[in-house]
Design an enzyme around this catalytic site. Sequence first.
Site, PDB file in Angstrom:
ATOM      1  N   SER A   1       0.811  -1.199   0.135  1.00  0.00           N
ATOM      2  CA  SER A   1      -0.055  -0.106  -0.087  1.00  0.00           C
ATOM      3  C   SER A   1       0.801   1.162  -0.066  1.00  0.00           C
ATOM      4  O   SER A   1       1.719   1.426   0.846  1.00  0.00           O
ATOM      5  CB  SER A   1      -0.757  -0.004   1.075  1.00  0.00           C
TER       6      SER A   1
ATOM      7  N   HIS B   1      -4.035   1.608  -4.399  1.00  0.00           N
ATOM      8  CA  HIS B   1      -3.548   0.907  -5.114  1.00  0.00           C
ATOM      9  C   HIS B   1      -3.963   1.014  -6.619  1.00  0.00           C
ATOM     10  O   HIS B   1      -4.975   0.856  -6.905  1.00  0.00           O
ATOM     11  CB  HIS B   1      -4.004  -0.810  -4.772  1.00  0.00           C
TER      12      HIS B   1
ATOM     13  N   HIS C   1      -5.803  -8.513  -1.309  1.00  0.00           N
ATOM     14  CA  HIS C   1      -5.827  -8.774   0.055  1.00  0.00           C
ATOM     15  C   HIS C   1      -6.895  -9.859   0.136  1.00  0.00           C
ATOM     16  O   HIS C   1      -7.960  -9.792  -0.139  1.00  0.00           O
ATOM     17  CB  HIS C   1      -5.991  -7.732   0.865  1.00  0.00           C
TER      18      HIS C   1
ATOM     19  N   TYR D   1      -8.410  -9.816   2.841  1.00  0.00           N
ATOM     20  CA  TYR D   1      -9.694  -9.175   3.471  1.00  0.00           C
ATOM     21  C   TYR D   1     -10.646  -8.520   2.463  1.00  0.00           C
ATOM     22  O   TYR D   1     -11.725  -7.992   2.965  1.00  0.00           O
ATOM     23  CB  TYR D   1      -9.240  -7.929   4.522  1.00  0.00           C
ATOM     24  N   GLU D   2      -9.949  -8.393   1.324  1.00  0.00           N
ATOM     25  CA  GLU D   2     -11.201  -7.625   0.381  1.00  0.00           C
ATOM     26  C   GLU D   2     -11.810  -8.490  -0.028  1.00  0.00           C
ATOM     27  O   GLU D   2     -12.960  -8.214  -0.987  1.00  0.00           O
ATOM     28  CB  GLU D   2     -10.218  -7.392  -1.125  1.00  0.00           C
TER      29      GLU D   2
ATOM     30  N   ALA E   1       3.342  -2.511   4.241  1.00  0.00           N
ATOM     31  CA  ALA E   1       3.330  -1.774   5.582  1.00  0.00           C
ATOM     32  C   ALA E   1       2.818  -2.616   6.643  1.00  0.00           C
ATOM     33  O   ALA E   1       2.043  -3.423   6.484  1.00  0.00           O
ATOM     34  CB  ALA E   1       2.259  -0.674   5.287  1.00  0.00           C
TER      35      ALA E   1
ATOM     36  N   MET F   1      -1.295  -7.493   7.129  1.00  0.00           N
ATOM     37  CA  MET F   1      -2.525  -8.146   6.443  1.00  0.00           C
ATOM     38  C   MET F   1      -2.191  -8.712   5.299  1.00  0.00           C
ATOM     39  O   MET F   1      -3.082  -8.877   4.385  1.00  0.00           O
ATOM     40  CB  MET F   1      -3.554  -7.048   6.562  1.00  0.00           C
ATOM     41  N   SER F   2      -0.935  -9.100   5.020  1.00  0.00           N
ATOM     42  CA  SER F   2      -0.621  -9.429   3.576  1.00  0.00           C
ATOM     43  C   SER F   2       0.824 -10.331   3.657  1.00  0.00           C
ATOM     44  O   SER F   2       1.051 -10.817   4.491  1.00  0.00           O
ATOM     45  CB  SER F   2      -0.516  -8.144   2.363  1.00  0.00           C
TER      46      SER F   2
ATOM     47  N   ASN G   1       3.423   2.319  11.937  1.00  0.00           N
ATOM     48  CA  ASN G   1       2.744   2.886  13.337  1.00  0.00           C
ATOM     49  C   ASN G   1       3.097   1.702  14.292  1.00  0.00           C
ATOM     50  O   ASN G   1       3.554   0.524  13.994  1.00  0.00           O
ATOM     51  CB  ASN G   1       1.188   2.573  13.355  1.00  0.00           C
TER      52      ASN G   1
ATOM     53  N   HIS H   1      -5.809   4.001   9.451  1.00  0.00           N
ATOM     54  CA  HIS H   1      -5.189   3.953   8.058  1.00  0.00           C
ATOM     55  C   HIS H   1      -4.610   5.214   7.708  1.00  0.00           C
ATOM     56  O   HIS H   1      -3.657   5.265   6.713  1.00  0.00           O
ATOM     57  CB  HIS H   1      -6.373   3.477   7.035  1.00  0.00           C
TER      58      HIS H   1
HETATM   59  N1  HPA Z   1      -1.749  -3.913  12.059  1.00  0.00           N
HETATM   60  C1  HPA Z   1      -2.022  -4.701  10.922  1.00  0.00           C
HETATM   61  N2  HPA Z   1      -1.812  -4.363   9.595  1.00  0.00           N
HETATM   62  C2  HPA Z   1      -0.999  -3.185   9.464  1.00  0.00           C
HETATM   63  C3  HPA Z   1      -0.858  -2.207  10.680  1.00  0.00           C
HETATM   64  C4  HPA Z   1      -1.261  -2.713  12.157  1.00  0.00           C
HETATM   65  O1  HPA Z   1      -1.117  -2.168  13.036  1.00  0.00           O
HETATM   66  N3  HPA Z   1      -0.129  -1.367  10.098  1.00  0.00           N
HETATM   67  C5  HPA Z   1      -0.098  -1.286   8.812  1.00  0.00           C
HETATM   68  N4  HPA Z   1      -0.650  -2.488   8.409  1.00  0.00           N
END
Ligand code: HPA
Length: 286
Positions: A37, A68, A90, A92-93, A120, A223-224, A247, A261
Amino acid sequence: MSASNECRYKYEECKDTADWLLSRIPQRPTVAIICGSGLGGLADLLENRNSFPYQDIPNFPKSTVQGHAGRLVFGELRGKQCVCMQGRFHFYEGYNITTVTYPVRVFFLLGVEILIVTNAAGGLNPDFSVGDIMMIKDHINMPGFAGQNPLCGPNDERFGVRFPCMSDAYDKDLAQLAQEAAEEQGCTSYIRHGVYCMLTGPTFETIAECRVLQMLGADAVGMSTVPEVVVARHCGLRVFGLSLITNKVVTDYDSKERANHEEVLETTRMRTEDLQRLVSHLVGKL
Ligand code: HPA
């Protein structure tokens, strides 16, 4: 037939996609790069580009997530023939897990030998800072714990063996080259090494979940990436992965911090050029 089997792609479908692409490009890529991302700018660095929006490629899934671009870009990076996925799929999509990994098998049939993945991720390791870049040394396939492994179902030996080894998933020689690239660039101050854990998302983790992941030995969560790496290793591609720590996860019930996000995108914007420089330097050294 179970739902997970319904969406499995046949070898012939992957081959059709690969042949369709090969008949349209002069390049014969040996390196594939999956851009996470906000990290798709890497594809714009390629020279003599040939781009294909996912919707134009036979059998290819379509990307839905914001940020994307959703296209396959062929070209040269530092003299190496590459193909970049600008936007990944992903779980989750709502895609089947074998749809998420479809492009990797196409890469294999294109003749790709090395897969570079970027993502990320949230920092679980308390020593990590926002903006750090983590070289992935191993992963925890949490969806795999729950039965979502892209290799479940009948095995096609033309891709790989029934029971592939994963203890060498992340190539040590590529990691060493990347470390040298980081040293040459003078960016080791924000380079980290660690274990990436995949959860399906789309929810960010609870405090209790973050604490569990830390106890399990994970340094970053996202998540990937893991399904693609599993399928890449199955068909013998060498893998290198980078997680941008966008983060820090929340592990304290008194904290007012909330994963979101926007913070992920903001950190990505801040570091995307540094990450691109590192990847292109690494590709130049391959
Ligand atoms: N958790 C899950 N996926 C993420 C995060 C997170 O804190 N940051 C970026 N992708």
